[in-house]
Design an enzyme around this catalytic site. Structure first.
Site, PDB file in Angstrom:
ATOM      1  N   HIS A 220       0.877  -1.164  -0.108  1.00  0.00           N
ATOM      2  CA  HIS A 220       0.033  -0.084   0.108  1.00  0.00           C
ATOM      3  C   HIS A 220       0.793   1.294  -0.060  1.00  0.00           C
ATOM      4  O   HIS A 220       0.427   2.228  -0.063  1.00  0.00           O
ATOM      5  CB  HIS A 220      -1.107   0.121   1.020  1.00  0.00           C
ATOM      6  CG  HIS A 220      -0.075   0.117   2.477  1.00  0.00           C
ATOM      7  ND1 HIS A 220       0.231  -0.871   3.300  1.00  0.00           N
ATOM      8  CD2 HIS A 220       0.232   1.244   3.213  1.00  0.00           C
ATOM      9  CE1 HIS A 220       0.431  -0.188   4.468  1.00  0.00           C
ATOM     10  NE2 HIS A 220       0.499   0.888   4.305  1.00  0.00           N
ATOM     11  N   ASP A 248      -0.601  -7.578   0.675  1.00  0.00           N
ATOM     12  CA  ASP A 248       0.123  -6.180   1.101  1.00  0.00           C
ATOM     13  C   ASP A 248       1.750  -6.245   1.114  1.00  0.00           C
ATOM     14  O   ASP A 248       2.240  -6.107   2.122  1.00  0.00           O
ATOM     15  CB  ASP A 248      -0.331  -5.637   2.114  1.00  0.00           C
ATOM     16  CG  ASP A 248      -0.081  -4.273   2.577  1.00  0.00           C
ATOM     17  OD1 ASP A 248       0.517  -3.493   1.633  1.00  0.00           O
ATOM     18  OD2 ASP A 248      -0.485  -3.829   3.802  1.00  0.00           O
ATOM     19  N   GLY A 328       3.570   5.647   9.400  1.00  0.00           N
ATOM     20  CA  GLY A 328       4.892   5.693   8.758  1.00  0.00           C
ATOM     21  C   GLY A 328       5.852   4.572   8.989  1.00  0.00           C
ATOM     22  O   GLY A 328       6.995   4.447   8.713  1.00  0.00           O
ATOM     23  N   SER A 330       4.528   1.452   8.325  1.00  0.00           N
ATOM     24  CA  SER A 330       4.153   0.526   7.272  1.00  0.00           C
ATOM     25  C   SER A 330       5.395   0.042   6.545  1.00  0.00           C
ATOM     26  O   SER A 330       6.229   1.017   6.147  1.00  0.00           O
ATOM     27  CB  SER A 330       3.135   1.347   6.269  1.00  0.00           C
ATOM     28  OG  SER A 330       1.855   1.257   6.779  1.00  0.00           O
ATOM     29  N   SER A 345       1.907  -4.357   7.869  1.00  0.00           N
ATOM     30  CA  SER A 345       0.866  -3.584   7.051  1.00  0.00           C
ATOM     31  C   SER A 345       0.130  -2.614   7.783  1.00  0.00           C
ATOM     32  O   SER A 345       0.087  -1.806   7.264  1.00  0.00           O
ATOM     33  CB  SER A 345       0.235  -4.798   6.887  1.00  0.00           C
ATOM     34  OG  SER A 345      -1.160  -4.668   6.088  1.00  0.00           O
TER      35      SER A 345
END
Length: 376
Positions: A220, A248, A328, A330, A345
Site C-alpha cells: 500500500h 500487502d 510511517g 508501514s 501492514s
C-alpha cells in the site's frame, strides 16, 4: 549522517565511514547469539522480561520453530494447528486423535485434543473469505486453540445488522468464535515528514528487509513503477512489483549509489540486528518490530492466516501480533530472534495506549517475486 530511519538499511558509503557497522556494534559472540542487545532490550521493555528470561524465551522459541514442521508431519491428517506456549516454553500441537497425541508428545511437543483438523478450519475460513464483509468486521483467522475460525468484530459495531448477517453466514461456513476489538484496522502509511526513511510521492513508509537487488516493503506504500526517494531526497529506485489489497507486499530495486545490507536498525539508541534467515516463528512466540516512526517494539504472535478487512479492501494470509505501530511504520521489519518474519501492514491503536498490528509474511513475498533474502 547517523540516521534514525529504517531506510538506512540501504546504506550510502558515507554512512559506513561515519559510524560503526552493525557487526562491529554487536557483541563479540554475535555470530552465535540469537539476538542483539537491541532485541533483548525491547523484549524486556515490552514483554516485562528480565534479560535472562528474554534469552531463555528466544532459545525455547527457536527449538519450537525447528520442531513445528516435524510434528506436523507426525500428526498427519489429524493435525489441527500449533502454537508456542510461553508458560511451558514448549510447542503445543492440536490433534484430533489420541493416537496422534501420543506420537506428538513422543516427538517432544505438548498435545491437545480438538474437534477439527487444520484442513477443515482452513476450508471454513476460505468460505468466509468469499463473503462480503462490512466495515464493522475487522478480521478473521483460524485459531487452533479453540479449533474454530475467530471473527473479530469492532465493539461499537457489534449490534449492527450487517455485522450480524455476516456472522450468521460465517457460522454456516464452519465453526466460528466471535470476539471483539476496540478499533477497526488501518494501514500505517503517513504524509511526508522531513528526515524519514523513504518516500513515494507524499507518502512515507519504512523499509522491511534487504533482498539481493533491493528491499521488500508494504504494497500500500506505492504501485508498480512508482519512484522511491531516500531520507536525503535522492533517488533509490522504483517499485518493481506491488499488490494491495488482496495482499500487502511490494519490492523496490536499488540503484544510484545505494546498496543493501542484512540489518534491521536499532535507531541509534540500541544495537542493530543482523538478519540470518526467515524461519517462521509459531503462534505464541515473541516478536519485535522496527519502524521509522516508533522504532523498536515487541510483543507476541497472536494468529496466522488472518484476513484483515481494511477500508480499501480485504488482505489475506496476514499474521496478527500484539505489537504496536503508528503512521510511517508501514513496510517495516518484523523479526524473531535473528529470523525475518514479515513487513508491517497495518493495525489499530498506537504505541502510547497499545494496540495490534498485522504483517505480511516475508517468505510469501520472496516466493511471489523470486527474491532472495540478504542474510549475514
Amino acid at each position: 549522517m547517523l540516521r534514525t530511519g529504517l531506510s538506512a538499511l540501504l546504506l550510502l558509503g558515507a554512512w559506513a565511514a561515519a559510524g560503526p557497522s552493525s557487526a562491529s556494534a554487536a557483541p563479540s559472540d554475535s555470530a552465535q547469539a540469537p539476538a542483539s542487545a537491541a532485541l533483548l532490550t525491547a523484549m524486556q521493555r515490552d514483554l516485562g522480561l528480565s534479560e535472562g528470561q528474554a534469552r531463555a524465551r528466544l532459545a525455547e522459541e527457536k527449538a519450537a520453530t525447528a520442531l513445528e514442521s516435524k510434528v506436523q508431519r507426525t500428526a498427519g491428517s489429524a493435525y489441527g494447528g500449533s502454537w508456542f506456549d510461553a508458560k511451558s516454553g514448549k510447542l503445543v500441537v492440536a490433534v484430533t486423535t489420541t493416537e496422534k497425541a501420543e506420537a506428538v508428545r513422543a516427538a517432544g511437543a505438548d498435545a491437545r485434543l480438538v474437534e477439527h483438523t487444520a484442513q477443515q478450519l482452513d476450508a471454513a475460513k476460505a468460505r468466509i473469505d468469499a463473503l462480503p464483509a462490512p466495515a464493522g468486521v475487522s478480521s478473521w483467522h483460524v485459531d487452533p486453540a479453540t479449533s474454530s475460525v475467530v471473527v473479530n468484530v469492532v465493539a461499537s459495531e457489534r449490534l449492527d445488522n450487517d455485522v450480524w448477517v455476516f456472522v450468521a453466514q460465517a457460522r454456516e461456513a464452519g465453526p466460528v468464535t466471535v470476539e471483539t476489538t476496540s478499533q477497526a484496522p488501518q494501514t500505517f502509511a503517513a504524509g511526508t515528514v522531513g528526515g524519514d526513511p523513504y518516500y513515494t510521492g507524499n507518502v512515507r513508509c519504512s523499509i522491511g528487509f534487504s533482498v539481493h537487488g533491493g528491499f521488500v516493503t508494504a504494497g500500500h506504500c506505492g504501485g508498480t513503477g512508482q519512484s522511491v526517494r531516500g531520507w536525503d531526497g535522492s533517488a533509490i529506485g522504483h517499485f518493481q512489483g506491488s499488490s494491495f489489497p488482496g495482499n500487502d507486499y511490494a519490492w523496490v530495486n536499488v540503484a544510484n549509489g545505494w546498496w543493501t545490507v542484512p540489518v534491521v536498525l536499532g535507531w541509534g539508541t540500541v544495537s542493530d540486528q543482523l538478519v540470518r534467515g526467515s524461519n517462521e516463528a509459531p503462534v505464541g512466540a515473541s516478536i519485535c518490530r522496527s519502524g521509522s516512526t516508533t522504532r523498536w517494539h515487541c510483543g507476541r504472535v497472536l494468529a496466522k492466516n488472518e484476513t484483515v478487512n481494511y477500508s480499501q479492501g480485504a488482505v489475506h494470509q496476514m499474521t496478527k501480533t500484539s505489537v504496536c505501530a503508528e503512521g510511517g511504520d508501514s513496510g517495516g521489519s518484523f523479526i524473531s530472534g535473528d529470523q525475518a518474519q514479515g513487513v508491517t501492514s497495518g493495525g489499530w491503536g498506537n504505541c502510547s495506549g497499545g494496540g495490534e498490528t498485522w504483517y505480511q509474511p516475508v517468505n510469501e513475498i520472496l516466493n511471489r517475486y523470486g527474491l532472495t533474502l540478504h542474510t549475514a
